[in-house]
Design an enzyme around this catalytic site. Sequence first.
Site, PDB file in Angstrom:
ATOM      1  N   ASP A   1       0.906  -1.087   0.102  1.00  0.00           N
ATOM      2  CA  ASP A   1      -0.168  -0.201  -0.102  1.00  0.00           C
ATOM      3  C   ASP A   1       0.925   1.249   0.235  1.00  0.00           C
ATOM      4  OD1 ASP A   1      -2.505   1.598   0.572  1.00  0.00           O
ATOM      5  OD2 ASP A   1      -1.476   2.006   2.192  1.00  0.00           O
TER       6      ASP A   1
ATOM      7  N   LYS B   1       1.663   4.201  -3.138  1.00  0.00           N
ATOM      8  CA  LYS B   1       1.520   5.635  -2.807  1.00  0.00           C
ATOM      9  C   LYS B   1       3.019   6.371  -3.310  1.00  0.00           C
ATOM     10  CE  LYS B   1      -1.736   5.273   0.738  1.00  0.00           C
ATOM     11  NZ  LYS B   1      -1.824   4.987   2.420  1.00  0.00           N
TER      12      LYS B   1
END
Lengths: 360, 360
Positions: free
Chosen positions: A218, A222
């Site tokens: 995750d 980003k």
Amino acid sequence: MSPSKLYLGVIGVGGVGTAFLSQLASLPPSLRPTLVFVSRSSKQLYTPSYDAVSASDLQSSTSRLLSLPELTTYLSSTPGKAILVDNTSSQEVADAYPSFLRRGISVVTPNKKAFSSSLQLWTDIVNAVDASNGQAMVYHESSVGAGLPVISTLKDLVATGDQVTRIEGVFSGTMSFLFNSFAPADGSGKGKWSEIVAQAKEAGYTEPDPRDDLNGMDVARKLTILARLAGLKVQGPDSFPVQSLIPKPLGSADSSDEFMQRLPEFDGEMEGYKDAAAQEGKVIRYVGSVDVGAGKVKVGLETVEKGTPIASLRGSDNLICFYTKRYGANPLVIQGAGAGGEVTAMGVTADLIKVIERLR
Amino acid sequence: MSPSKLYLGVIGVGGVGTAFLSQLASLPPSLRPTLVFVSRSSKQLYTPSYDAVSASDLQSSTSRLLSLPELTTYLSSTPGKAILVDNTSSQEVADAYPSFLRRGISVVTPNKKAFSSSLQLWTDIVNAVDASNGQAMVYHESSVGAGLPVISTLKDLVATGDQVTRIEGVFSGTMSFLFNSFAPADGSGKGKWSEIVAQAKEAGYTEPDPRDDLNGMDVARKLTILARLAGLKVQGPDSFPVQSLIPKPLGSADSSDEFMQRLPEFDGEMEGYKDAAAQEGKVIRYVGSVDVGAGKVKVGLETVEKGTPIASLRGSDNLICFYTKRYGANPLVIQGAGAGGEVTAMGVTADLIKVIERLR
């Protein structure tokens, strides 16, 4: 063009989607486009004549399911301009963004996949936006840091000619919570690593399977987005070093339960990292960084000086530092909750308003 | 509308104005409007036929000086849409914003005066924007915190329906520097108050007359703007408590030099505040706050817990905390340099890009 000529399709009515629809409903009429399509996994609601629909009727809808190409045709044929809000995390929907954009449909989304998967998809999206000559746009503030002004700030820095030299921070609310609890700067941290992971899981601060947070992907997604916006041609979230906090022997654990049961076997390892940092008067944090000049991106455990903003984080806050030529030694810092339905939806709604202001 | 049909007037080519013109020149042609008017205090450069002008020719210009009403007519009669960038801090120019806006001219500015003077002027500006139906807009990011995303974030919070309950922070780079030096959280602060003010003056961190910083009015103007954006009908920057750090007997000192000479007489007072805070384990900071629910705004010295973001500030950074219903206990925080030509101009340029994207 009057705002009544703007048409909206919404995919996904989970946590973020529900909060978004509620925020949409409370916009002033002058900023509210006509909702003509809404869908969840196995239900869709729309009319061939682009009548306004109400998301509350979705559950009872018997509309024939449109494929993504059919949805593209449907939205591109509205009597005005169309905007798609994608509140899913679906790769399949993300893959369709270039088609939507090429047909003049603007896209607003918190979905990280479109911007952090293959460089080809990213390039296709950028090219489709450029080719539209300002008619089709993509806004994705909530793809990093939820409603925090991260993407918009980075875009402004770049667009006005600043040189972003380094981006660094804590980009996962879950990781933030785990390390702020396990190794707080004031030394008060008690509890073993596995206990803190278990508490976080219990409190709903992790994904249902905590490995989906602990693998670092995750955060890597980003960082991929930010690095690309800063000008780096990052191939994807697996093209740079990402430290997984899943102990190797547990990578193949069959279930989340089995993983949680065996996690205590590895508490010594995390305790070791923590103690080594403490001996230097530092703390450990799960940090992502982009060194723009060197073209390097990395994600993993770092030892951080006490007293720095990253070491002083609380709760599950995100913190993003932009080091730039103009800002000099002290970075531009943005901090706050980086996850949650309401704040993620806020980023989506604010983006939608910007698109509406540009299109009308 | 093609971007070549956008016309730009620029008032003010001082520190911010010069940096802005340089950033403007490096925008891609598709985002660069035609510069048709540029002025400094006693010089103006423009042509009746709206030819592109170059700011470097301003000094040698012999153009007849246009009054503000004449400038309004000039810009409202361009063959396309016009944008005025006001890089001054002039009340007179600010007072003319409603006229510009009513004639369809958008305004981009770091000038605090328009938004922090009388409530009537604020209302006139808001009404003119509303009446233009999206054709004339005002952007003023740099009126608070220079290029930091303060205004845009507050507007997004409000527009998406969040309830902003409290805004708090350090809004003056000068005040930040003075107190971070005088009373740092690590207790290392040496030096008397008057010595630190003298050092800051020497280094150019204060206005030429430091009383223009120490009277708190700059901070009061910023708080007025934020409070109004949060929905409070603040009459003006003198309608709420603002603590001046100019000792009363020195308010009437004839000159900045006389003020600086006599300031040491009052070092004991500031030392007293600092010591009292230290006895509670706290530090003093010059803080502005808006309590939205109670409708209260105030600016002045506060004692702040060590370890909080405000107490941990460094250098001359600003820090702005937004407490909202959605963000809960932990605020959305923005931190970084809040003054300086380059970063102030960045806010102006980024705003200009947004206006261009909406108008073209």
